[in-house]
Design an enzyme around this catalytic site. Sequence first.
Site, short mmCIF file in Angstrom:
data_model
loop_
_atom_site.label_atom_id
_atom_site.label_comp_id
_atom_site.label_asym_id
_atom_site.label_seq_id
_atom_site.Cartn_x
_atom_site.Cartn_y
_atom_site.Cartn_z
N VAL A 111 -11.88 3.04 13.67
CA VAL A 111 -13.10 3.76 14.08
C VAL A 111 -14.33 2.88 13.90
CG1 VAL A 111 -14.59 5.75 13.67
CG2 VAL A 111 -12.10 6.04 13.69
N TYR A 161 0.84 -1.20 0.00
CA TYR A 161 0.00 0.00 0.00
C TYR A 161 0.88 1.26 0.00
CZ TYR A 161 -3.74 3.19 1.54
OH TYR A 161 -4.66 4.22 1.65
N GLY A 204 -1.98 1.09 22.94
CA GLY A 204 -3.04 2.10 22.77
C GLY A 204 -2.52 3.52 22.82
N ARG A 260 -11.05 -1.07 9.98
CA ARG A 260 -10.28 0.06 10.50
C ARG A 260 -10.79 0.45 11.89
NH1 ARG A 260 -9.98 3.72 5.11
NH2 ARG A 260 -11.74 2.39 4.52
N GLY A 279 3.07 1.37 -3.05
CA GLY A 279 2.19 1.52 -4.21
C GLY A 279 1.75 2.98 -4.35
N LYS A 280 1.35 3.59 -3.24
CA LYS A 280 0.89 4.97 -3.28
C LYS A 280 2.04 5.93 -3.58
CE LYS A 280 -3.57 4.66 -2.22
NZ LYS A 280 -4.65 5.26 -3.01
N ASP A 327 3.33 -0.94 12.38
CA ASP A 327 2.23 -0.02 12.68
C ASP A 327 2.82 1.35 13.05
OD1 ASP A 327 -0.34 0.81 13.11
OD2 ASP A 327 -0.61 -0.25 15.01
P1 NAD Z 1 -12.59 1.64 0.36
O1 NAD Z 1 -11.89 0.34 0.43
O2 NAD Z 1 -13.85 1.82 1.13
O3 NAD Z 1 -12.91 2.03 -1.15
C1 NAD Z 1 -12.07 1.68 -2.21
C2 NAD Z 1 -12.94 1.34 -3.41
O4 NAD Z 1 -12.09 1.02 -4.52
C3 NAD Z 1 -13.82 0.10 -3.17
O5 NAD Z 1 -15.14 0.35 -3.60
C4 NAD Z 1 -13.16 -0.99 -4.00
O6 NAD Z 1 -14.09 -1.95 -4.46
C5 NAD Z 1 -12.54 -0.17 -5.13
N1 NAD Z 1 -11.37 -0.81 -5.75
C6 NAD Z 1 -10.30 -1.38 -5.14
N2 NAD Z 1 -9.43 -1.83 -6.05
C7 NAD Z 1 -9.96 -1.55 -7.28
C8 NAD Z 1 -9.53 -1.78 -8.60
N3 NAD Z 1 -8.37 -2.40 -8.88
N4 NAD Z 1 -10.32 -1.35 -9.62
C9 NAD Z 1 -11.51 -0.74 -9.36
N5 NAD Z 1 -11.97 -0.51 -8.12
C10 NAD Z 1 -11.19 -0.90 -7.09
O7 NAD Z 1 -11.52 2.75 0.80
P2 NAD Z 1 -11.71 4.31 1.08
O8 NAD Z 1 -11.47 4.54 2.51
O9 NAD Z 1 -12.95 4.79 0.45
O10 NAD Z 1 -10.46 4.90 0.30
C11 NAD Z 1 -10.60 5.50 -0.98
C12 NAD Z 1 -9.25 6.01 -1.45
O11 NAD Z 1 -8.74 6.97 -0.52
C13 NAD Z 1 -8.20 4.90 -1.56
O12 NAD Z 1 -7.40 5.16 -2.70
C14 NAD Z 1 -7.38 5.07 -0.30
O13 NAD Z 1 -6.06 4.65 -0.48
C15 NAD Z 1 -7.46 6.58 -0.06
N6 NAD Z 1 -7.28 6.90 1.36
C16 NAD Z 1 -8.30 6.71 2.25
C17 NAD Z 1 -8.09 7.02 3.59
C18 NAD Z 1 -9.18 6.87 4.61
O14 NAD Z 1 -8.93 7.14 5.79
N7 NAD Z 1 -10.38 6.49 4.25
C19 NAD Z 1 -6.85 7.49 4.03
C20 NAD Z 1 -5.84 7.63 3.08
C21 NAD Z 1 -6.06 7.36 1.75
N1 UDP Z 2 -6.32 -0.76 15.65
C1 UDP Z 2 -6.70 -1.32 16.87
N2 UDP Z 2 -7.81 -2.11 16.91
C2 UDP Z 2 -8.58 -2.36 15.81
C3 UDP Z 2 -8.19 -1.78 14.57
C4 UDP Z 2 -7.04 -0.99 14.54
O1 UDP Z 2 -6.03 -1.14 17.88
O2 UDP Z 2 -9.58 -3.07 15.93
C5 UDP Z 2 -5.14 0.13 15.62
C6 UDP Z 2 -4.08 -0.20 14.58
O3 UDP Z 2 -3.16 -1.12 15.09
C7 UDP Z 2 -3.47 1.18 14.36
C8 UDP Z 2 -4.63 2.16 14.56
O4 UDP Z 2 -5.62 1.43 15.28
O5 UDP Z 2 -2.51 1.45 15.35
C9 UDP Z 2 -5.24 2.65 13.25
O6 UDP Z 2 -5.52 1.51 12.46
P1 UDP Z 2 -6.40 1.58 11.13
O7 UDP Z 2 -6.46 0.18 10.60
O8 UDP Z 2 -7.67 2.27 11.40
O9 UDP Z 2 -5.60 2.52 10.13
P2 UDP Z 2 -4.06 2.85 9.85
O10 UDP Z 2 -3.91 4.25 10.32
O11 UDP Z 2 -3.18 1.92 10.60
O12 UDP Z 2 -3.93 2.68 8.39
#
Ligand code: NAD
Ligand code: UDP
Length: 318
Positions: free
Chosen positions: A188, A145, A207, A186, A148-149, A273
């Site tokens: 929350v 991840y 924690g 995740r 990749g990003k 982590d």
């Molecule tokens: P999510 O997993 O809920 O949504 C991702 C969506 O992309 C899903 O609907 C999934 O089916 C689709 N998807 C995955 N791989 C695919 C592929 N190869 N082709 C087509 N569709 C595909 O995640 P999210 O929280 O909504 O995140 C959306 C974007 O924001 C992601 O790129 C993620 O990396 C980025 N992001 C989210 C957070 C966050 O806290 N939510 C934080 C940082 C970055």
């Molecule tokens: N975490 C936790 N309990 C859970 C899920 C996550 O303690 O049920 C912790 C995880 O180890 C990390 C933080 O919560 O330290 C945030 O995790 P999350 O998967 O939400 O996102 P991250 O910021 O790690 O991508």
Amino acid sequence: MRYLVTGGAGFLGTNLCLRLLDDGHEVVAVDDLSTSYSGNVSALSGKPGFKLVQHDIVSPLPELGRFDFIYNLACPASPSKYQKNPMQTFRTSAWGVWNVLQFASVSKTPVFQASTSEVYGDPLVHPQSEGYLGNVNPIGPRSCYDEGKRAAETLLMDFHRKTGHPVKIARIFNTYGPHMDPGDGRVVSEFVLKALRDEPVTIYGNGLQTRSFCYVDDMIEGFVRLERSRADFTGPVNLGNDNECALLELLGTLESALGKKVERNFALALEDDPKQRKPDCSLAKKELGWVAKIGLEDGLKKTADYFRKIGASAPAIS
Ligand code: NAD
Ligand code: UDP
């Protein structure tokens, strides 16, 4: 306007599509439905101006017509989900972004990339500003991840420099709220759902690790502001709430939001982590006039209301 939103059925994608549709635009969502919650598709389908195309962006995009703007959100974001098929996660960020750029280049459509705070890895500089180059393990379980990003950002910026193609990169910090998959994993959604079901939450590690949690409405406003930013502003720009809190504080805030005690178990810390994470949001404030406004307790209440509404708060049947 006509928008393409990849990952449009995911958590952020659904919130973004709903916002764009509410603003009167036409939206085509491209999603392979690999990590989306089925309720999101129901929430979107049937809305005037919305169309869903099931497609994996690792393959070249099909003919979909012309768009005014493309949001590339496709990629699993929950650690448990992106680690399930790590090669596919990496391909989605590298080959997927390449395919989106190829598609966009035909009509020079601007591309927004959902990047992440994970490009900073387990940060040694705190808070993280966009100038920090990060501390990422290239071969660990999170690398598919994080790297990749990072590769996606490289591709976008090289493409921009070589061809002049307009790109906008948002580095998104932990975001939560309605339309998260109840099985997302995740922190929350896990904590809120378990608290509603009167089940104990699991805390990985002690924690004391920190995150900065942003409510989704604030985040989507940040997306729209970045889309509308001056033409030569590419980012990357941090988007997040800079109210940092330890997981134990998150749990305390959840207890006051729900008015109940939440039982907790401790488990071993997850590998690689990040121990701390907090955005420096000065650039977003200066360039976009944007700051996150919704407080954690309010956001947790709204998230709990959503899970109650979709009936996800009932205890799991074993
Ligand atoms: P999510 O997993 O809920 O949504 C991702 C969506 O992309 C899903 O609907 C999934 O089916 C689709 N998807 C995955 N791989 C695919 C592929 N190869 N082709 C087509 N569709 C595909 O995640 P999210 O929280 O909504 O995140 C959306 C974007 O924001 C992601 O790129 C993620 O990396 C980025 N992001 C989210 C957070 C966050 O806290 N939510 C934080 C940082 C970055
Ligand atoms: N975490 C936790 N309990 C859970 C899920 C996550 O303690 O049920 C912790 C995880 O180890 C990390 C933080 O919560 O330290 C945030 O995790 P999350 O998967 O939400 O996102 P991250 O910021 O790690 O991508």
